[in-house]
Design a protein around this motif. Structure first.
Motif, PDB file in Angstrom:
ATOM      1  N   THR A 168      15.500  41.268  41.339  1.00  0.00           N
ATOM      2  CA  THR A 168      15.347  40.204  42.055  1.00  0.00           C
ATOM      3  C   THR A 168      15.747  39.396  42.067  1.00  0.00           C
ATOM      4  O   THR A 168      15.799  37.669  42.387  1.00  0.00           O
ATOM      5  CB  THR A 168      14.157  40.693  42.796  1.00  0.00           C
ATOM      6  OG1 THR A 168      12.560  40.366  41.861  1.00  0.00           O
ATOM      7  CG2 THR A 168      13.386  41.478  44.267  1.00  0.00           C
ATOM      8  N   ASP A 169      15.775  39.495  40.243  1.00  0.00           N
ATOM      9  CA  ASP A 169      16.198  37.964  39.140  1.00  0.00           C
ATOM     10  C   ASP A 169      17.360  38.400  38.660  1.00  0.00           C
ATOM     11  O   ASP A 169      17.358  39.368  38.108  1.00  0.00           O
ATOM     12  CB  ASP A 169      15.206  37.141  38.363  1.00  0.00           C
ATOM     13  CG  ASP A 169      15.806  36.340  38.289  1.00  0.00           C
ATOM     14  OD1 ASP A 169      17.002  35.426  38.210  1.00  0.00           O
ATOM     15  OD2 ASP A 169      14.775  35.799  37.351  1.00  0.00           O
ATOM     16  N   ILE A 170      18.658  38.401  39.254  1.00  0.00           N
ATOM     17  CA  ILE A 170      19.862  38.389  38.139  1.00  0.00           C
ATOM     18  C   ILE A 170      20.579  37.853  37.640  1.00  0.00           C
ATOM     19  O   ILE A 170      21.002  36.020  37.857  1.00  0.00           O
ATOM     20  CB  ILE A 170      20.648  39.573  38.311  1.00  0.00           C
ATOM     21  CG1 ILE A 170      19.687  40.641  39.385  1.00  0.00           C
ATOM     22  CG2 ILE A 170      22.383  39.983  38.068  1.00  0.00           C
ATOM     23  CD1 ILE A 170      20.723  41.425  40.368  1.00  0.00           C
ATOM     24  N   ILE A 171      20.688  37.505  35.625  1.00  0.00           N
ATOM     25  CA  ILE A 171      21.661  37.048  35.479  1.00  0.00           C
ATOM     26  C   ILE A 171      23.090  37.532  35.022  1.00  0.00           C
ATOM     27  O   ILE A 171      22.561  38.738  33.947  1.00  0.00           O
ATOM     28  CB  ILE A 171      20.771  36.287  33.910  1.00  0.00           C
ATOM     29  CG1 ILE A 171      20.169  35.063  34.629  1.00  0.00           C
ATOM     30  CG2 ILE A 171      21.864  35.094  33.408  1.00  0.00           C
ATOM     31  CD1 ILE A 171      19.232  34.359  33.320  1.00  0.00           C
ATOM     32  N   ALA A 172      23.890  37.463  35.465  1.00  0.00           N
ATOM     33  CA  ALA A 172      25.782  37.847  35.014  1.00  0.00           C
ATOM     34  C   ALA A 172      25.646  37.119  34.173  1.00  0.00           C
ATOM     35  O   ALA A 172      26.806  36.655  34.943  1.00  0.00           O
ATOM     36  CB  ALA A 172      25.871  38.494  36.016  1.00  0.00           C
ATOM     37  N   ILE A 173      26.687  38.248  33.487  1.00  0.00           N
ATOM     38  CA  ILE A 173      27.003  37.999  31.916  1.00  0.00           C
ATOM     39  C   ILE A 173      28.530  38.042  32.387  1.00  0.00           C
ATOM     40  O   ILE A 173      28.269  39.365  31.612  1.00  0.00           O
ATOM     41  CB  ILE A 173      26.806  37.754  30.504  1.00  0.00           C
ATOM     42  CG1 ILE A 173      25.422  37.396  30.585  1.00  0.00           C
ATOM     43  CG2 ILE A 173      27.683  36.754  29.673  1.00  0.00           C
ATOM     44  CD1 ILE A 173      25.268  36.078  30.618  1.00  0.00           C
ATOM     45  N   ASP A 174      29.477  37.503  32.844  1.00  0.00           N
ATOM     46  CA  ASP A 174      31.263  37.603  33.039  1.00  0.00           C
ATOM     47  C   ASP A 174      31.750  37.017  32.119  1.00  0.00           C
ATOM     48  O   ASP A 174      32.245  36.271  32.089  1.00  0.00           O
ATOM     49  CB  ASP A 174      31.196  37.472  33.948  1.00  0.00           C
ATOM     50  CG  ASP A 174      32.397  38.180  35.093  1.00  0.00           C
ATOM     51  OD1 ASP A 174      32.952  38.769  34.300  1.00  0.00           O
ATOM     52  OD2 ASP A 174      32.564  37.708  36.506  1.00  0.00           O
ATOM     53  N   LEU A 175      32.570  38.655  31.056  1.00  0.00           N
ATOM     54  CA  LEU A 175      33.770  37.795  30.180  1.00  0.00           C
ATOM     55  C   LEU A 175      34.834  37.230  31.043  1.00  0.00           C
ATOM     56  O   LEU A 175      35.597  37.165  30.374  1.00  0.00           O
ATOM     57  CB  LEU A 175      33.904  39.236  29.464  1.00  0.00           C
ATOM     58  CG  LEU A 175      32.241  39.087  28.789  1.00  0.00           C
ATOM     59  CD1 LEU A 175      32.987  41.019  27.288  1.00  0.00           C
ATOM     60  CD2 LEU A 175      31.789  38.275  27.823  1.00  0.00           C
ATOM     61  N   LEU A 176      35.023  37.727  32.227  1.00  0.00           N
ATOM     62  CA  LEU A 176      35.929  38.001  33.037  1.00  0.00           C
ATOM     63  C   LEU A 176      35.867  37.451  34.255  1.00  0.00           C
ATOM     64  O   LEU A 176      37.017  37.502  35.098  1.00  0.00           O
ATOM     65  CB  LEU A 176      37.013  40.053  32.986  1.00  0.00           C
ATOM     66  CG  LEU A 176      37.284  40.120  32.079  1.00  0.00           C
ATOM     67  CD1 LEU A 176      37.985  41.876  32.137  1.00  0.00           C
ATOM     68  CD2 LEU A 176      38.502  39.478  30.884  1.00  0.00           C
ATOM     69  N   LYS A 177      35.557  35.874  33.977  1.00  0.00           N
ATOM     70  CA  LYS A 177      35.303  35.544  35.640  1.00  0.00           C
ATOM     71  C   LYS A 177      36.509  34.637  35.709  1.00  0.00           C
ATOM     72  O   LYS A 177      37.127  34.598  36.795  1.00  0.00           O
ATOM     73  CB  LYS A 177      34.637  34.534  35.326  1.00  0.00           C
ATOM     74  CG  LYS A 177      33.927  33.591  36.266  1.00  0.00           C
ATOM     75  CD  LYS A 177      32.802  32.886  35.713  1.00  0.00           C
ATOM     76  CE  LYS A 177      32.743  31.641  37.477  1.00  0.00           C
ATOM     77  NZ  LYS A 177      31.119  31.084  36.953  1.00  0.00           N
ATOM     78  N   ASN A 178      37.139  34.415  34.571  1.00  0.00           N
ATOM     79  CA  ASN A 178      38.648  33.953  34.413  1.00  0.00           C
ATOM     80  C   ASN A 178      39.221  34.195  33.981  1.00  0.00           C
ATOM     81  O   ASN A 178      39.358  34.970  32.418  1.00  0.00           O
ATOM     82  CB  ASN A 178      38.938  32.213  33.844  1.00  0.00           C
ATOM     83  CG  ASN A 178      38.206  31.339  34.967  1.00  0.00           C
ATOM     84  OD1 ASN A 178      38.608  31.163  36.259  1.00  0.00           O
ATOM     85  ND2 ASN A 178      36.660  31.232  34.436  1.00  0.00           N
ATOM     86  N   PRO A 179      40.078  35.892  34.210  1.00  0.00           N
ATOM     87  CA  PRO A 179      40.979  36.813  33.129  1.00  0.00           C
ATOM     88  C   PRO A 179      42.191  36.000  32.599  1.00  0.00           C
ATOM     89  O   PRO A 179      43.077  35.316  33.632  1.00  0.00           O
ATOM     90  CB  PRO A 179      41.662  37.665  34.260  1.00  0.00           C
ATOM     91  CG  PRO A 179      40.901  37.030  35.700  1.00  0.00           C
ATOM     92  CD  PRO A 179      39.787  35.876  36.094  1.00  0.00           C
ATOM     93  N   PRO A 180      42.584  36.919  31.737  1.00  0.00           N
ATOM     94  CA  PRO A 180      43.572  35.848  31.502  1.00  0.00           C
ATOM     95  C   PRO A 180      44.831  36.491  32.078  1.00  0.00           C
ATOM     96  O   PRO A 180      45.677  36.100  31.626  1.00  0.00           O
ATOM     97  CB  PRO A 180      43.406  36.850  29.598  1.00  0.00           C
ATOM     98  CG  PRO A 180      43.106  38.363  29.758  1.00  0.00           C
ATOM     99  CD  PRO A 180      41.694  37.674  31.152  1.00  0.00           C
ATOM    100  N   CYS A 181      45.021  37.407  32.736  1.00  0.00           N
ATOM    101  CA  CYS A 181      46.205  37.797  33.153  1.00  0.00           C
ATOM    102  C   CYS A 181      46.137  37.874  35.028  1.00  0.00           C
ATOM    103  O   CYS A 181      45.530  39.012  35.585  1.00  0.00           O
ATOM    104  CB  CYS A 181      46.928  38.830  32.358  1.00  0.00           C
ATOM    105  SG  CYS A 181      48.324  39.830  33.117  1.00  0.00           S
ATOM    106  N   ARG A 182      47.148  37.548  35.506  1.00  0.00           N
ATOM    107  CA  ARG A 182      46.604  37.707  36.963  1.00  0.00           C
ATOM    108  C   ARG A 182      47.151  38.946  37.397  1.00  0.00           C
ATOM    109  O   ARG A 182      46.527  39.629  38.372  1.00  0.00           O
ATOM    110  CB  ARG A 182      47.303  36.231  38.065  1.00  0.00           C
ATOM    111  CG  ARG A 182      46.451  35.359  37.759  1.00  0.00           C
ATOM    112  CD  ARG A 182      47.276  34.155  38.629  1.00  0.00           C
ATOM    113  NE  ARG A 182      46.910  32.944  38.148  1.00  0.00           N
ATOM    114  CZ  ARG A 182      47.191  31.846  39.398  1.00  0.00           C
ATOM    115  NH1 ARG A 182      48.062  32.083  39.803  1.00  0.00           N
ATOM    116  NH2 ARG A 182      47.095  30.492  38.750  1.00  0.00           N
TER     117      ARG A 182
END
Length: 256
Positions: A168-182
């Motif tokens: 019910t309480d989530i912390i998501a750590i996103d290494l590719l939130k802004n990806p290096p290559c479209r």
């Protein structure tokens, strides 16, 4: 229940060590950890009662073979044996410690492309290797008569699997939130669309499903590096990645 979700992102994984330091200082501790790709490796360490200093040390210490490269690091696609050596060190250091948090890692089964979850004490070094077996870099891994590879081939943040734990309480750590290559992002989106069409299922939770949980999404404002750096272990960048993860997490917790 609190869940920590760790994305894939290869050589950017040291960022998650910085986030774990920020969470530790903020007294936020998960009941369960869900990891994909390199996030599965970091999650394995975190699930074994590791403090932030332990995870940071793992990213600072290269496989012993790198001592012969003058600290220059290595590309996973050229020296997969060095990645295996590092993974072996990770497991050897922490496998003897009893789990203090539930752990779930996500892999893709071949040839069905079904998402499979390994949990708890069933997770071995080969499961972690399978979770990181990205095509063209590491070959699929055979487990119990079936082959598995990195679920990051299709998606990099296992949110649906996190919801399945009842969190019910989530912390998501996103290494590719802004990806290096479209172009890579578009190719993966196309692969995911085709996979979901064939299997008649979705991997991403809907906005309605996410409304039921408190979600904090941590990621860097810019790409953490180039496409090449995503597939490299570069000791010269480890400290910067740790610092970025630390600061981004504190900012997210402060603004939530």
């Amino acid at each position: 229940m609190k869940a920590l979700v760790l994305s894939g992102g290869g050589g950017f994984g040291a960022y998650q060590a910085g986030t774990w330091l920020a969470l530790e200082e903020s007294n936020w501790s998960p009941d369960t950890v869900i990891g994909i790709s390199i996030g599965a490796v970091n999650g394995f360490v975190i699930s074994r009662a590791a403090r932030a200093a332990d995870l940071i040390d793992l990213w600072r210490q290269p496989p012993h073979q790198i001592e012969n490269t003058n600290g220059a690091g290595f590309g996973f696609w050229k020296h997969s044996s060095l990645f295996r050596s590092w993974l072996e060190v990770v497991v050897r250091k922490h496998a003897s410690q009893l789990p203090t948090r539930d752990l779930h890692i996500v892999m893709t089964e071949l040839p069905s492309c079904a998402m499979r979850v390994a949990s708890g004490t069933e997770i071995t070094e080969r499961h972690l290797l399978a979770a990181c077996a990205l095509p063209g870099i590491l070959p699929p891994v055979r487990l119990n008569g079936k082959f598995y590879l990195d679920a990051g081939t299709f998606y990099h943040l296992p949110m649906r699997e996190a919801l399945a734990t009842g969190a019910t309480d989530i912390i998501a750590i996103d290494l590719l939130k802004n990806p290096p290559c479209r172009s890579i992002r578009r190719a993966r989106q196309a692969a995911l669309w085709l996979r979901n069409l064939i299997r008649q299922e979705t991997t991403e939770p809907t906005a309605h499903e996410l409304q039921r949980v408190r979600l904090r999404h941590v990621g860097h404002a810019r790409p953490l590096g180039s496409l090449r750096q995503c597939f490299e272990w570069d000791p010269s960048r480890v400290e910067a990645l740790i610092e970025a993860g630390y600061r981004d997490t504190l900012a997210t917790l402060r603004d939530a």
